[in-house]
Design a protein around this motif. Structure first.
Motif, PDB file in Angstrom:
ATOM      1  N   UNK A  23      -0.949   1.408 -14.152  1.00 45.73           N
ATOM      2  CA  UNK A  23      -1.655   2.384 -14.641  1.00 45.73           C
ATOM      3  C   UNK A  23      -1.618   3.839 -13.761  1.00 45.73           C
ATOM      4  N   UNK A  24      -1.125   4.877 -14.662  1.00 48.79           N
ATOM      5  CA  UNK A  24      -1.248   6.194 -14.238  1.00 48.79           C
ATOM      6  C   UNK A  24      -0.199   6.149 -12.993  1.00 48.79           C
ATOM      7  N   UNK A  25       1.290   6.064 -13.090  1.00 47.06           N
ATOM      8  CA  UNK A  25       1.908   6.125 -11.964  1.00 47.06           C
ATOM      9  C   UNK A  25       2.183   7.693 -11.664  1.00 47.06           C
ATOM     10  N   UNK A  26       2.073   8.128 -10.440  1.00 48.07           N
ATOM     11  CA  UNK A  26       2.401   9.370 -10.117  1.00 48.07           C
ATOM     12  C   UNK A  26       3.245   9.667  -8.920  1.00 48.07           C
ATOM     13  N   UNK A  27       4.219  10.704  -9.129  1.00 53.72           N
ATOM     14  CA  UNK A  27       5.032  10.953  -7.978  1.00 53.72           C
ATOM     15  C   UNK A  27       5.084  12.396  -7.558  1.00 53.72           C
ATOM     16  N   UNK A  28       4.979  12.551  -6.120  1.00 54.81           N
ATOM     17  CA  UNK A  28       4.724  13.750  -5.569  1.00 54.81           C
ATOM     18  C   UNK A  28       5.824  14.707  -5.866  1.00 54.81           C
ATOM     19  N   UNK A  29       5.433  16.127  -6.171  1.00 57.43           N
ATOM     20  CA  UNK A  29       6.502  17.031  -6.605  1.00 57.43           C
ATOM     21  C   UNK A  29       7.417  17.426  -5.491  1.00 57.43           C
ATOM     22  N   UNK A  30       7.306  16.764  -4.619  1.00 55.82           N
ATOM     23  CA  UNK A  30       8.251  17.088  -3.456  1.00 55.82           C
ATOM     24  C   UNK A  30       9.388  15.973  -3.338  1.00 55.82           C
ATOM     25  N   UNK A  31       9.265  15.030  -4.098  1.00 56.94           N
ATOM     26  CA  UNK A  31      10.068  13.932  -4.175  1.00 56.94           C
ATOM     27  C   UNK A  31      11.306  14.229  -5.166  1.00 56.94           C
ATOM     28  N   UNK A  35       6.573  10.488   0.040  1.00 57.60           N
ATOM     29  CA  UNK A  35       7.093  10.251  -1.309  1.00 57.60           C
ATOM     30  C   UNK A  35       5.830  10.749  -2.206  1.00 57.60           C
ATOM     31  N   UNK A  36       4.861  10.281  -1.637  1.00 55.71           N
ATOM     32  CA  UNK A  36       3.320  10.482  -2.525  1.00 55.71           C
ATOM     33  C   UNK A  36       3.280   9.971  -3.714  1.00 55.71           C
ATOM     34  N   UNK A  37       3.383   8.730  -3.570  1.00 55.94           N
ATOM     35  CA  UNK A  37       3.590   8.016  -4.764  1.00 55.94           C
ATOM     36  C   UNK A  37       2.114   7.324  -4.961  1.00 55.94           C
ATOM     37  N   UNK A  38       1.579   7.561  -6.268  1.00 56.00           N
ATOM     38  CA  UNK A  38       0.151   6.768  -6.487  1.00 56.00           C
ATOM     39  C   UNK A  38      -0.032   6.266  -7.653  1.00 56.00           C
ATOM     40  N   UNK A  39      -1.092   5.334  -8.020  1.00 58.98           N
ATOM     41  CA  UNK A  39      -1.209   4.576  -9.400  1.00 58.98           C
ATOM     42  C   UNK A  39      -2.691   4.404  -9.193  1.00 58.98           C
ATOM     43  N   UNK A  40      -3.472   4.278 -10.541  1.00 62.59           N
ATOM     44  CA  UNK A  40      -4.601   3.806 -10.390  1.00 62.59           C
ATOM     45  C   UNK A  40      -4.962   2.368  -9.999  1.00 62.59           C
ATOM     46  N   UNK A  41      -6.146   2.203  -9.432  1.00 63.57           N
ATOM     47  CA  UNK A  41      -6.434   0.786  -9.196  1.00 63.57           C
ATOM     48  C   UNK A  41      -7.085  -0.045 -10.031  1.00 63.57           C
ATOM     49  N   UNK A  42      -6.439  -1.095 -10.565  1.00 59.28           N
ATOM     50  CA  UNK A  42      -7.415  -1.936 -11.696  1.00 59.28           C
ATOM     51  C   UNK A  42      -8.286  -2.801 -11.353  1.00 59.28           C
ATOM     52  N   UNK A  60      14.310   1.892  11.029  1.00 56.40           N
ATOM     53  CA  UNK A  60      12.842   1.070  11.619  1.00 56.40           C
ATOM     54  C   UNK A  60      11.785   1.290  10.759  1.00 56.40           C
ATOM     55  N   UNK A  61      10.776   0.149  10.949  1.00 58.47           N
ATOM     56  CA  UNK A  61       9.725   0.039  10.197  1.00 58.47           C
ATOM     57  C   UNK A  61       8.866   1.357   9.862  1.00 58.47           C
ATOM     58  N   UNK A  62       8.680   2.101  11.029  1.00 51.42           N
ATOM     59  CA  UNK A  62       7.922   3.248  10.964  1.00 51.42           C
ATOM     60  C   UNK A  62       8.571   4.200  10.254  1.00 51.42           C
ATOM     61  N   UNK A  63       9.921   4.459  10.285  1.00 50.69           N
ATOM     62  CA  UNK A  63      10.932   5.603   9.710  1.00 50.69           C
ATOM     63  C   UNK A  63      10.485   5.170   8.003  1.00 50.69           C
ATOM     64  N   UNK A  64      10.632   3.870   7.746  1.00 49.61           N
ATOM     65  CA  UNK A  64      10.414   3.362   6.220  1.00 49.61           C
ATOM     66  C   UNK A  64       9.065   3.942   5.709  1.00 49.61           C
ATOM     67  N   UNK A  65       7.926   3.696   6.704  1.00 49.88           N
ATOM     68  CA  UNK A  65       6.592   4.054   6.297  1.00 49.88           C
ATOM     69  C   UNK A  65       6.501   5.552   5.952  1.00 49.88           C
ATOM     70  N   UNK A  66       7.252   6.359   6.829  1.00 51.37           N
ATOM     71  CA  UNK A  66       7.089   7.597   6.740  1.00 51.37           C
ATOM     72  C   UNK A  66       7.476   8.092   5.658  1.00 51.37           C
ATOM     73  N   UNK A  67       8.805   7.554   5.283  1.00 50.49           N
ATOM     74  CA  UNK A  67       9.404   7.947   3.967  1.00 50.49           C
ATOM     75  C   UNK A  67       8.679   7.590   2.612  1.00 50.49           C
TER      76      UNK A  67
END
Ligand code: NAD
Length: 301
Positions: free
Chosen positions: A223-231, A285-292, A274-281
């Motif tokens: 539902x409604x996937x969005x990707x940040x403009x900086x990505x 990316x500012x990826x979001x979607x609606x919650x069903x 490293x895990x923290x680097x992955x989370x940061x990246x």
């Protein structure tokens, strides 16, 4: 095996894989093959079915949605293709086994199986219902086992055939609020990798596998996937382009496709960084979607 022989063979296989990247691969013909596509009533599945139909295959369509499935069949026939549509709820083992038998009797042995049907419910792991989690695994994972067990034996007899799966980039790098979905796609990636190895060990190298791992596809599934403009470079894919690349991969016996190309380093990064680097990246990316499925445990920001 002698260590020097092993090292030489490792070097040879790496060299072979490198050279193959630059050699154009000939596409095999699917004319006259029986291609079964699950989830063919809509989205990527419909586009896959149409493309296989255009290439001259007999396309067997499975979906829980009878009307959508018939509409896909109608479109294939209008384009001059050959098809049969079957209503099948892929969350039910007995139903898969029954409809698989019907296909064998009415159409013949399936020579290319494309497990595409999938479901998704976005929400926190505590807000999803037990039934939603079970259904995700029934449709996204267990259905692959039941279809493979139904159609692989005839492929084994002829040592020829192809099994493809629509997984997801979530099969390598999962997303919060998609814990059940992401883990189901990890399971599909694992299933396909190990199935390929098992077939090779059994001498069935004529049976190929392809695992397709797209990022968001514009089908309404998520539902409604969005990707940040900086990505830079990341975008929501169209179902047509995903299907075209997936079919091309099957015709060229390519084992794994990740799309768009900007995501190809994801499997490597999940192993190396490293895990923290992955989370940061992932967060940047500012990826979001609606919650069903919303509830007290959902908090996306
Ligand atoms: N849309 C995306 O963003 C995205 C991204 C990556 C991977 N995928 C994967 O691609 C595949 C196709 O998804 P899509 O985007 O085309 O979605 P879609 O909703 O357009 O199509 C899914 C199809 O599966 C069918 N289906 C659902 N439950 C079923 C069941 N129990 N039995 C039989 N059929 C059933 C639906 O009726 C539908 O026709 C899925 O496996 C999905 O996980 C989708």
């Amino acid at each position: 095996m002698n260590i020097f022989v092993l090292l030489a063979k490792i070097f040879w296989t790496m060299l072979e894989a490198f050279v193959q990247k630059f050699v154009p691969v000939k596409r095999k013909s699917v004319r006259g093959e029986v291609v079964l596509v699950t989830g063919a009533a809509h989205g990527v599945g419909r586009c896959l079915a149409l493309e296989f139909g255009r290439l001259g295959a007999t396309v067997v369509l499975w979906d829980i949605n009878r009307d959508g499935n018939e509409a896909t069949a109608e479109q294939i026939r209008e384009e001059g293709g050959t098809t049969r549509a079957y209503q099948c709820d892929c969350s039910k083992r007995e139903e898969i086994q029954r409809v698989a038998q019907q296909v064998k009797e009415e159409v013949g042995d399936v020579t290319i199986l494309f497990n595409n049907a999938g479901v998704m419910t976005t929400g926190s792991v505590l807000d999803l219902t037990d039934d939603q989690i079970e259904r995700t695994f029934q449709v996204n994972v267990l259905a692959h086992f039941w279809t493979i067990r139904a159609f692989l034996p005839s492929m084994m007899t002829r040592n020829q055939g192809h099994i493809a799966a629509l997984a997801s980039i979530a099969g390598y790098s999962g997303s919060p609020y998609m814990v059940d979905y992401s883990s189901s796609k990890h399971a599909v990636v694992g299933l396909m990798n190990t199935l390929q190895k098992e077939l090779e060990l059994q001498g069935k190298d004529g049976i190929k596998t392809t695992t397709v791992c797209p990022f968001f596809v514009d089908t309404g599934f998520c539902p409604n996937p969005k990707i940040g403009s900086t990505t830079a470079g990341l975008r929501v894919l169209s179902p047509e382009e995903v299907a075209l690349q997936a079919v091309d991969a099957v015709l060229k016996n390519i084992r794994r496709v990740i799309m768009p190309s900007e995501m190809r380093s994801v499997p490597l990064m999940t192993q190396l960084l490293p895990y923290k680097t992955q989370s940061l990246m992932q967060n940047s990316a500012d990826i979001s979607f609606d919650l069903m499925q919303s509830g007290p445990h959902n908090k996306t920001d």
